[in-house]
Scaffold this active site. Structure first.
Site, PDB file in Angstrom:
ATOM      1  CG  HIS A 249      15.541  -3.785   1.308  1.00  0.00           C
ATOM      2  ND1 HIS A 249      15.351  -2.538   1.843  1.00  0.00           N
ATOM      3  CD2 HIS A 249      14.304  -4.242   0.968  1.00  0.00           C
ATOM      4  CE1 HIS A 249      14.059  -2.240   1.845  1.00  0.00           C
ATOM      5  NE2 HIS A 249      13.398  -3.259   1.317  1.00  0.00           N
ATOM      6  CD  GLU A 280      17.308   7.739   3.782  1.00  0.00           C
ATOM      7  OE1 GLU A 280      16.267   8.285   3.388  1.00  0.00           O
ATOM      8  OE2 GLU A 280      17.318   6.711   4.494  1.00  0.00           O
TER       9      GLU A 280
END
Length: 361
Positions: A249, A280
């Site tokens: 991550h 995103e």
């Protein structure tokens, strides 16, 4: 630097407000002192000079120019001028008060004595922003009367006046500390408020505007759009979960930061706005026609695919799917309709194989 300027500007504002109010009372006090004497023949000229001079100084306080948004030089110049007028006023009053003790009949000396104490205490409380000029102003009001009281009335009365002066100076010193502590606290609160407002509109990871800021900008752009020169891009990083699963991550966060920088570099023209809408997904607002917007979106997509991103020690090819829509008042009732059109185009880009740009139908 900005903090010091803000504190200085606030001091100027408060000095202006407080100095304007107090100047008129000196002339009123002098008029009362002369009024109780019946204005003898020898007093008329003195009354005219003293009262007129004090009122003129009060007018000058009000007329000292100050720009609406003064810089540091202008602010300091204003403070020097206003304090010069304040000190001139206290000098005139102090001289008049001492003269009244020796030359005017009762009860004028008592009136000027009471007003001197009131003016000294008012200076200690309200004009405490600058310690040295405030102390000097108090002394100019009080000290001349002290000399006359000690010589003409009694030494004990003069000693009482000294104690009173010392007390005023101590009050002024305490007020000065409390004033600046309040200014510092108010500046801290303003800073925290501005910081909170900024953080509520800026994405903490990428430093791009967040969805809230983007939505408001989109609504404003739609409300003022003319001639269809408004386009919206919605971008989604392809297979972003793969980056998180493969590299972790932290690498995913670094990828988002690098992608945001690429986006910012590509769309940095006048009126252009890039934002992170969540996860995103990113948005770009462009004040151009949809054909040009589509070409620029495709150029960005191709450059991204051809230039791998370097993030968290990793170098990897990242691609994006892009939906593009141009504003048309006949088809888009509001900002939401324009957004849905671009989002539908993005969906078609994903379904069509990703790493492509689709225009709204």
């Amino acid at each position: 630097m900005q903090r010091a300027h803000n504190l200085l500007r606030q001091e100027v504002v408060e000095t202006r407000q407080r100095a304007r109010l107090g100047g008129w009372f000196y002339g009123v006090a002098a008029a009362l002192a002369f009024g109780v004497t019946g204005f003898g023949p020898g007093d008329r000229l003195a009354a005219l000079l003293v009262i007129g001079g004090l009122l003129l100084l009060a007018v000058v306080r009000v007329l000292i120019p100050l720009p609406a948004e003064p810089d540091a030089v202008q602010a300091r110049r204003y403070l020097r001028r206003v304090w010069a007028v304040i000190l001139a006023t206290t000098l005139v009053w102090g001289g008049f008060s001492a003269w009244s003790q020796a030359a005017l009949p009762a009860p004028a000396p008592l009136i000027t004595l009471l007003f001197s104490g009131a003016f000294g205490m008012a200076l200690a409380h309200t004009l405490c922003m600058r310690r040295l000029p405030s102390a000097l102003a108090i002394l100019l009001v009080m000290a001349p009367t002290l000399v006359v009281l000690a010589r003409e009335v009694a030494f004990g009365v003069g000693a009482m006046w000294v104690v009173y002066m010392v007390y005023m100076l101590l009050v002024m010193t305490r007020s000065h500390r409390e004033y600046h502590a309040r200014l510092e606290l108010e500046e801290d609160l303003r800073h925290q408020r501005d910081l909170f407002e900024s953080r509520s509109r800026i994405d903490g990871l990428t430093a791009l505007p967040n969805r809230r800021e983007f939505s408001e900008a989109l609504e404003q752009a739609v409300a003022t759009a003319r001639g269809g020169a408004l386009s919206l891009l919605i971008l989604d990083i392809d297979h972003f979960k793969r980056i998180n699963d493969s590299f972790g991550h932290l690498a995913g966060d670094a990828c988002l930061i690098q992608f945001a920088q690429r986006l910012r570099d590509a769309f940095d023209g006048p009126g252009e706005l890039c934002a992170r809408l969540g996860g995103e997904e990113f948005g770009v607002l462009l004040p151009i026609d949809p054909k040009t917007a589509h070409a620029r979106a495709e150029h960005f997509r191709q450059a991204l695919a051809d230039g791998p991103l370097a993030f968290d020690g990793v170098r990897d090819t990242v691609t994006a799917s892009i939906g593009c829509s141009g504003y048309d008042a006949r088809r888009h009732d509001d900002a939401g309709a324009l957004y849905r059109a671009a989002d539908a185009a993005l969906y078609r880009a994903k379904v069509g194989g990703r790493n492509r740009t689709e225009h709204a139908e």
